[in-house]
Design a protein around this motif. Structure first.
Motif, short mmCIF file in Angstrom:
data_model
loop_
_atom_site.label_atom_id
_atom_site.label_comp_id
_atom_site.label_asym_id
_atom_site.label_seq_id
_atom_site.Cartn_x
_atom_site.Cartn_y
_atom_site.Cartn_z
N ALA A 26 16.49 25.33 41.79
CA ALA A 26 16.53 26.50 42.67
C ALA A 26 17.88 26.54 43.39
CB ALA A 26 15.40 26.42 43.69
N ALA A 27 18.21 27.69 43.94
CA ALA A 27 19.47 27.83 44.67
C ALA A 27 19.53 26.86 45.84
CB ALA A 27 19.65 29.26 45.15
N GLU A 28 18.39 26.70 46.52
CA GLU A 28 18.31 25.80 47.66
C GLU A 28 16.87 25.32 47.80
OE1 GLU A 28 20.67 26.51 51.48
OE2 GLU A 28 18.63 27.06 52.06
N VAL A 29 16.70 24.03 48.11
CA VAL A 29 15.37 23.45 48.24
C VAL A 29 15.29 22.71 49.57
CG1 VAL A 29 13.77 21.74 47.30
CG2 VAL A 29 15.06 23.19 45.76
N THR A 30 14.21 22.94 50.29
CA THR A 30 13.99 22.24 51.55
C THR A 30 13.17 20.99 51.28
OG1 THR A 30 14.00 24.32 52.77
CG2 THR A 30 13.01 22.42 53.87
N VAL A 31 13.69 19.86 51.73
CA VAL A 31 12.97 18.58 51.64
C VAL A 31 12.07 18.51 52.86
CG1 VAL A 31 13.20 16.07 51.56
CG2 VAL A 31 14.93 17.52 50.46
N ARG A 32 10.79 18.22 52.63
CA ARG A 32 9.82 18.21 53.73
C ARG A 32 9.22 16.83 53.94
NH1 ARG A 32 9.32 23.09 55.83
NH2 ARG A 32 9.93 24.85 54.55
N ALA A 33 8.64 16.60 55.10
CA ALA A 33 8.08 15.30 55.49
C ALA A 33 6.71 15.03 54.88
CB ALA A 33 7.99 15.20 57.01
N ALA A 34 6.10 16.04 54.27
CA ALA A 34 4.78 15.90 53.66
C ALA A 34 4.66 16.93 52.54
CB ALA A 34 3.69 16.11 54.71
N PRO A 35 3.70 16.76 51.64
CA PRO A 35 3.53 17.71 50.55
C PRO A 35 2.81 18.98 51.00
CG PRO A 35 1.92 15.94 50.33
CD PRO A 35 2.82 15.59 51.49
N ASN A 36 3.50 19.72 51.87
CA ASN A 36 2.92 20.92 52.45
C ASN A 36 4.07 21.87 52.80
OD1 ASN A 36 1.88 22.77 54.45
ND2 ASN A 36 0.12 21.40 54.65
N PRO A 37 3.96 23.15 52.46
CA PRO A 37 5.07 24.07 52.75
C PRO A 37 5.34 24.26 54.25
CG PRO A 37 3.21 25.24 51.73
CD PRO A 37 2.88 23.78 51.74
N SER A 38 4.38 23.90 55.10
CA SER A 38 4.62 24.04 56.54
C SER A 38 4.99 22.71 57.20
CB SER A 38 3.38 24.64 57.22
OG SER A 38 2.28 23.78 57.04
N ALA A 39 5.16 21.64 56.41
CA ALA A 39 5.54 20.34 56.96
C ALA A 39 6.96 20.40 57.49
CB ALA A 39 5.41 19.26 55.90
N GLN A 40 7.28 19.47 58.36
CA GLN A 40 8.60 19.42 59.00
C GLN A 40 9.72 19.36 57.95
OE1 GLN A 40 9.22 15.88 61.29
NE2 GLN A 40 11.30 16.41 61.82
N PRO A 41 10.71 20.26 58.06
CA PRO A 41 11.87 20.18 57.16
C PRO A 41 12.77 19.02 57.55
CG PRO A 41 12.07 22.08 58.63
CD PRO A 41 10.76 21.42 58.93
N LEU A 42 13.24 18.27 56.53
CA LEU A 42 14.09 17.10 56.79
C LEU A 42 15.52 17.29 56.30
CD1 LEU A 42 11.61 14.32 55.60
CD2 LEU A 42 12.06 15.07 57.95
#
Length: 109
Positions: free
Chosen positions: A51-67
């Motif tokens: 993808a053009a840009e991917v957000t790494v998150r703290a848990a396997p959930n789209p609303s988890a904290q972005p890291l």
């Protein structure tokens, strides 16, 4: 079968299990050298961001904290674990959407 002898060299111990052990040590050394040369000693799974840009998150959930944020073409070490559509990265609790990354060539994910 003809055999060659080297004067002064006793190779009678180089038969049976001692030979198997010597071959095992040699193959282990080759495997370690190959792993060091290819930097493949740790994770066998590497993914590339599609993808053009991917957000790494703290848990396997789209609303988890972005890291962190990864850009297209970035390659990162990952686990084979996929949970709720997210792939786990190897360094801690870091997750990316599984559909935004693909295994790199030769990777075992």
């Amino acid at each position: 079968m003809p055999s060659a002898t080297i004067p002064g060299l006793n190779t009678s111990w180089l038969r049976g299990w001692p030979l198997v052990g010597l071959i095992g040590v040699g193959l282990t050394a080759v495997a370690l050298l190959h792993g060091a040369a290819t930097d493949n000693l740790g994770s066998a799974c590497t993914v590339s961001v599609q993808a053009a840009e991917v957000t790494v998150r703290a848990a396997p959930n789209p609303s988890a904290q972005p890291l962190d944020t990864l850009a297209r073409g970035d390659e990162v070490a990952a686990d084979a674990v996929v949970d709720a559509g997210f792939r786990k990265l190897v360094d801690g609790e870091r997750w990316v959407p599984a559909n935004s990354v693909a295994a790199t060539a030769g990777s075992q994910c």
